[in-house]
Motif scaffolding. Structure first.
Motif, PDB file in Angstrom:
ATOM      1  N   ARG A 149       0.767  -1.309   0.060  1.00  0.00           N
ATOM      2  CA  ARG A 149      -0.031  -0.198  -0.032  1.00  0.00           C
ATOM      3  C   ARG A 149       0.804   1.252   0.107  1.00  0.00           C
ATOM      4  O   ARG A 149       2.168   1.155   0.349  1.00  0.00           O
ATOM      5  CB  ARG A 149      -1.008   0.075   1.249  1.00  0.00           C
ATOM      6  N   GLU A 150       0.261   2.318  -0.398  1.00  0.00           N
ATOM      7  CA  GLU A 150       1.037   3.743  -0.427  1.00  0.00           C
ATOM      8  C   GLU A 150       1.035   4.183   1.090  1.00  0.00           C
ATOM      9  O   GLU A 150      -0.029   4.211   1.642  1.00  0.00           O
ATOM     10  CB  GLU A 150       0.255   4.542  -1.528  1.00  0.00           C
ATOM     11  N   PRO A 151       1.900   5.168   1.424  1.00  0.00           N
ATOM     12  CA  PRO A 151       1.897   5.547   2.530  1.00  0.00           C
ATOM     13  C   PRO A 151       0.538   6.871   2.449  1.00  0.00           C
ATOM     14  O   PRO A 151       0.454   7.238   1.494  1.00  0.00           O
ATOM     15  CB  PRO A 151       3.236   6.200   2.984  1.00  0.00           C
ATOM     16  N   PRO A 152       0.545   7.431   3.665  1.00  0.00           N
ATOM     17  CA  PRO A 152      -0.484   8.583   3.716  1.00  0.00           C
ATOM     18  C   PRO A 152       0.046   9.484   2.639  1.00  0.00           C
ATOM     19  O   PRO A 152       1.240   9.932   2.451  1.00  0.00           O
ATOM     20  CB  PRO A 152      -0.418   9.126   5.207  1.00  0.00           C
ATOM     21  N   ALA A 153      -0.988  10.447   1.972  1.00  0.00           N
ATOM     22  CA  ALA A 153      -0.532  11.373   1.110  1.00  0.00           C
ATOM     23  C   ALA A 153      -0.051  12.487   1.877  1.00  0.00           C
ATOM     24  O   ALA A 153      -0.137  12.625   2.878  1.00  0.00           O
ATOM     25  CB  ALA A 153      -1.675  11.926   0.487  1.00  0.00           C
ATOM     26  N   PRO A 154       1.150  13.067   1.130  1.00  0.00           N
ATOM     27  CA  PRO A 154       1.570  14.172   1.819  1.00  0.00           C
ATOM     28  C   PRO A 154       1.200  15.468   1.524  1.00  0.00           C
ATOM     29  O   PRO A 154       0.137  15.586   1.131  1.00  0.00           O
ATOM     30  CB  PRO A 154       3.078  14.618   0.792  1.00  0.00           C
ATOM     31  N   LEU A 155       1.403  16.516   2.395  1.00  0.00           N
ATOM     32  CA  LEU A 155       0.850  17.843   2.605  1.00  0.00           C
ATOM     33  C   LEU A 155       1.574  18.640   1.541  1.00  0.00           C
ATOM     34  O   LEU A 155       2.652  18.620   1.067  1.00  0.00           O
ATOM     35  CB  LEU A 155       1.012  18.617   3.793  1.00  0.00           C
ATOM     36  N   PRO A 156       0.678  19.203   0.712  1.00  0.00           N
ATOM     37  CA  PRO A 156       1.071  19.945  -0.816  1.00  0.00           C
ATOM     38  C   PRO A 156       2.048  21.266  -0.018  1.00  0.00           C
ATOM     39  O   PRO A 156       1.518  22.420  -0.529  1.00  0.00           O
ATOM     40  CB  PRO A 156       0.264  20.189  -1.658  1.00  0.00           C
ATOM     41  N   GLY A 185       3.238   6.552  10.685  1.00  0.00           N
ATOM     42  CA  GLY A 185       2.890   5.747   9.699  1.00  0.00           C
ATOM     43  C   GLY A 185       3.070   5.987   8.367  1.00  0.00           C
ATOM     44  O   GLY A 185       2.847   5.456   7.393  1.00  0.00           O
ATOM     45  N   ASP A 186       4.255   7.088   8.163  1.00  0.00           N
ATOM     46  CA  ASP A 186       4.670   7.453   6.867  1.00  0.00           C
ATOM     47  C   ASP A 186       5.890   6.735   6.504  1.00  0.00           C
ATOM     48  O   ASP A 186       6.654   6.508   7.211  1.00  0.00           O
ATOM     49  CB  ASP A 186       4.535   8.850   6.720  1.00  0.00           C
ATOM     50  N   THR A 187       6.557   7.106   5.262  1.00  0.00           N
ATOM     51  CA  THR A 187       7.676   6.624   4.877  1.00  0.00           C
ATOM     52  C   THR A 187       8.694   7.518   4.054  1.00  0.00           C
ATOM     53  O   THR A 187       9.805   7.403   4.101  1.00  0.00           O
ATOM     54  CB  THR A 187       7.665   5.288   3.898  1.00  0.00           C
TER      55      THR A 187
END
Lengths: 239, 239
Positions: free
Chosen positions: B69-76, B139-141
């Motif tokens: 799975r993809e990690p949580p989306a980054p903030l722009p 929980g991010d990478t």
């Protein structure tokens, strides 16, 4: 210290205060005002305004004060926190006072280490000190009330339902939860668990007491980050 | 640690890792998993998933991992911070990594104490460590990029205008400011000053570079509170 908090015992005349203690130290070391300069001041639990420096020495400062405005509006929030570990408790007390929380319940949870309850930080004096620092940061004067509840079950069964009555009552808990609701200027109860979260039994008891679970998305935030984020999401920008 | 970060050198087979160091210690002391149990894992700058414990001893752990799975989306977001004092820098690095910031500029300001720039916390190794802690919390990478700019003027004159181009570009500064805008999932630049704020000259330079001043209301927040509050106000809840 963005505001110098004044206490009744500082007044030597209706519009004049004499300061010693850490407030004097802060003036000498940080503000370094000239005589005649004006500093932000506020009376504990009262109005805010300006204090003109009449004299300043290594021993005392005298200010002529005019308290003519209301402090920032409080958040209409009852915040319930699983007791954080002592180091985080200090910062949390300051942060909640800064953000305008006026009612804080520190409660037990399975994941709260028993030793936290014997921390000297929980003395009335120490709690008050950290709340005062938070108020001085914000420019506020109204001291939050803090309630300690060392036993989870009597609190959620006997007190929490009444606390929630007629309010938006929310539990920050990421499982089976709705997204954090939109900002609203309405009476709100918010409960935030310890690091690792409330255990299932505790969650069930809190739902029974009237709280609804909400989440902040996939990222898991530390309590000290989650609290400012939740308050920012739940309430409109103060005016 | 809500996710165990994995590095290329941990892999002993395409789907198998062997862990020593602080991650093993954390498993032994906090997770305490049984053999067969699954833990959340993620590859640095890559996918996340589950790792099943194959073996666990005081010396090493072996996990079979599936990263699907993809990690949580980054903030722009491009976040620009006046360099905080060292103690606060640690927490700030962790917090911004936890909240999904992927580009951070630490810059000088008149009110940044010169000594902060010689802190060992600014070593590449130390910055990385605190960012990794923040990712593991979230929980991010994806490791944020951190840029250090010890000179204010060349940064705002030569780099900041290009950083702001085509983005919502904001300066948290309480004077002559608009209220913090509503959440929007759009590329944003946000600059936050030191305790005490940017000085007037610096504010003018940043406005010239394309930033618009915004405020959060009458309460003055510490940087470590202002940053989570600003990010919560500026971006919608991630999904």
């Amino acid at each position: 210290m963005n505001l110098i908090l004044l206490f009744d015992e500082d007044f030597i005349a209706p519009d004049r205060v004499r300061l010693h203690d850490r407030r004097l130290t802060h003036m000498l070391e940080v503000h370094k005002p000239e005589v005649g300069e004006q500093l932000r001041v506020g009376l504990l639990n009262g109005a805010i305004g300006l204090g003109r420096v009449l004299s300043l020495s290594a021993h005392e400062a005298e200010l002529q004060v005019e308290l003519d405005r209301e402090p920032p509006a409080p958040l209409p929030l009852t915040l319930i926190l699983a007791l954080p570990r002592p180091k985080m408790l200090k910062r949390t007390l300051q942060t909640v006072a800064t953000m305008g929380v006026k009612e804080l319940w520190l409660i037990n949870s399975y994941r709260v280490d028993k030793s936290y309850w014997s921390s000297p930080l929980l003395s009335e004096q120490s709690i008050r000190e950290h709340l005062l620092l938070g108020l001085e940061q914000a420019g506020d004067t109204h001291l939050p009330e803090v309630h300690l509840r060392k036993r989870f079950k009597p609190f959620v069964e006997d007190e929490l339902p009444a606390i929630c009555t007629g309010k938006r009552a929310l539990l920050a808990h990421p499982y089976n939860a709705s997204p954090c609701p939109a900002p609203a200027d309405e009476p709100t109860v918010l409960a935030v668990g310890p690091e690792g979260g409330f255990i299932q039994y505790e969650v069930e008891k809190m739902l029974e007491a009237g709280l609804s679970p909400i989440h902040l998305g996939p990222r898991i935030l530390r309590v000290e980050t989650a609290v400012p984020v939740l308050l920012a999401k739940l309430f409109p920008l103060p005016t």
